[in-house]
Design a protein around this motif. Structure first.
Motif, PDB file in Angstrom:
ATOM      1  N   SER A  59      52.599 -29.592  67.148  1.00 45.03           N
ATOM      2  CA  SER A  59      53.300 -30.240  68.258  1.00 45.03           C
ATOM      3  C   SER A  59      54.542 -30.975  67.760  1.00 45.03           C
ATOM      4  N   TYR A 122      57.340 -37.614  69.412  1.00 42.50           N
ATOM      5  CA  TYR A 122      55.967 -37.186  69.135  1.00 42.50           C
ATOM      6  C   TYR A 122      54.963 -38.267  69.526  1.00 42.50           C
ATOM      7  N   ALA A 227      54.846 -28.652  73.279  1.00 44.38           N
ATOM      8  CA  ALA A 227      54.375 -29.806  72.511  1.00 44.38           C
ATOM      9  C   ALA A 227      53.277 -30.556  73.267  1.00 44.38           C
TER      10      ALA A 227
END
Length: 335
Positions: A59, A122, A227
């Motif tokens: 991801s 992230y 992601a």
């Protein structure tokens, strides 16, 4: 990253491991007996996280690549993923050690602003997937489990909270969050002077980070949803850990029950985010979750114990990985 900074993170990780071992609230002989009782399921739980961290790293790698050729090898991203989570698990409040470490290690490959934006993105995606996981679990509970008035009220509150969080996250993805976050910090005691100085000195970099965050959602939706999908898949695979552990004790547990147990436990544990490794909160969450599904609470306590040992093992692995594969890449200009 300079070796002296890496050593600071490394020694902090070692110190945290020592503290956790000294404060483990169980006799080591009793702990060994419980691990022997787990048999082959315990190695299966450890190995399962090789794949979970693979999904997490993938991801983040998708975000770093952003549809282009990656300037950083995947094995490096995987290593930083494991080490970053190890530092976060060992840090009170969380996200206080792993994220700066990842940014500093990634900067030589992609530049400071790209490293910062990819790590922020992230982290946002990791948290964002949690809210979707909790929301989906509420729907599954309503469909497959009996719901009384008390449970209905609690599920409604959780669903409202998740929907509200999802709304604010989507707003943050559209407009960026770096500058807004530091403006908020400028109003808080103890950190406002530092935050004001940082915002003044690094405003241009923070605005560039915000532009990269907004671009991911506006211009590269495929990267965004891939992601998010990988992070959500990691949440589902994580439920297999509970399934493996409970199968040590009983063969009357479904994977759906494990999803609901994991959702409730992670929600309960995150309410106590200020505790390193969420000590005590996770065990209590497991006990309450399995009790709510008519499974003996002792099973939940045992699940929490095995999970705690697994976390400690992966923290050790993550800290050790900080000293592996630290070659210097070709210098990259800040983007």
């Amino acid at each position: 990253m300079k070796e002296k900074f890496r050593n600071i993170f490394w020694f902090f990780g070692i110190f945290a491991i020592v503290v956790m071992l000294c404060t483990f609230d169980m006799d080591y002989q009793e702990l060994w007996q419980n691990l022997r009782k787990a048999g082959v399921w315990f190695p299966a739980v450890i190995l399962l996280w090789v794949f979970i961290y693979y999904l997490n790293a993938w991801s983040w790698y998708v975000i770093i690549r952003d549809g282009k050729h990656a300037k950083v090898p995947f094995w490096k991203v995987y290593k930083l993923t494991v080490s970053g989570f190890a530092l976060n698990y060992a840090t009170p409040v969380g996200l206080m050690g792993g994220e700066p470490y990842r940014i500093m290690e990634l900067t030589p490959y992609v530049g400071a602003s790209k490293a910062t934006s990819s790590v922020i993105l992230y982290v946002m995606m990791h948290i964002f997937s949690h809210f979707w996981f909790w929301l989906v679990s509420v729907v599954l509970f309503v469909i497959f489990e009996p719901v009384n008035w008390g449970m209905g009220i609690m599920l409604s509150v959780v669903a409202f909270f998740c929907l509200l969080a999802i709304y604010f996250f989507m707003k943050g993805y559209r407009n960026g969050m770096a500058v807004r976050t530091f403006k908020l910090l400028c109003r808080l005691p103890y950190v406002k002077r530092w935050a004001s100085r940082f915002l003044t000195e690094k405003r241009e970099t923070l605005e560039r980070v915000d532009a990269q965050i907004a671009a991911l959602h506006k211009q590269r939706k495929s990267t965004f949803y891939v992601a998010l999908g990988l992070e959500f898949m990691a949440r589902i695979v994580n439920c297999a850990e509970v399934f493996f552990i409970l199968n040590i004790l009983t063969d009357h547990v479904s994977f759906l029950s494990c999803i609901l147990i994991m959702a409730f436990t992670s929600l309960f544990a995150n309410l106590f985010f200020f505790s390193p490794m969420q000590l005590g909160a996770r065990e209590g969450g497991f006990a309450l979750a399995v009790g709510g599904l008519a499974i003996p609470s002792a099973f939940g306590i045992y699940t929490g114990l095995i999970t705690r040992v697994r976390e400690l093992i992966w923290i050790v692995i993550g800290v050790l990985l900080m000293k592996v594969g630290n070659g210097t890449p070709n210098k990259t200009k800040d983007e």
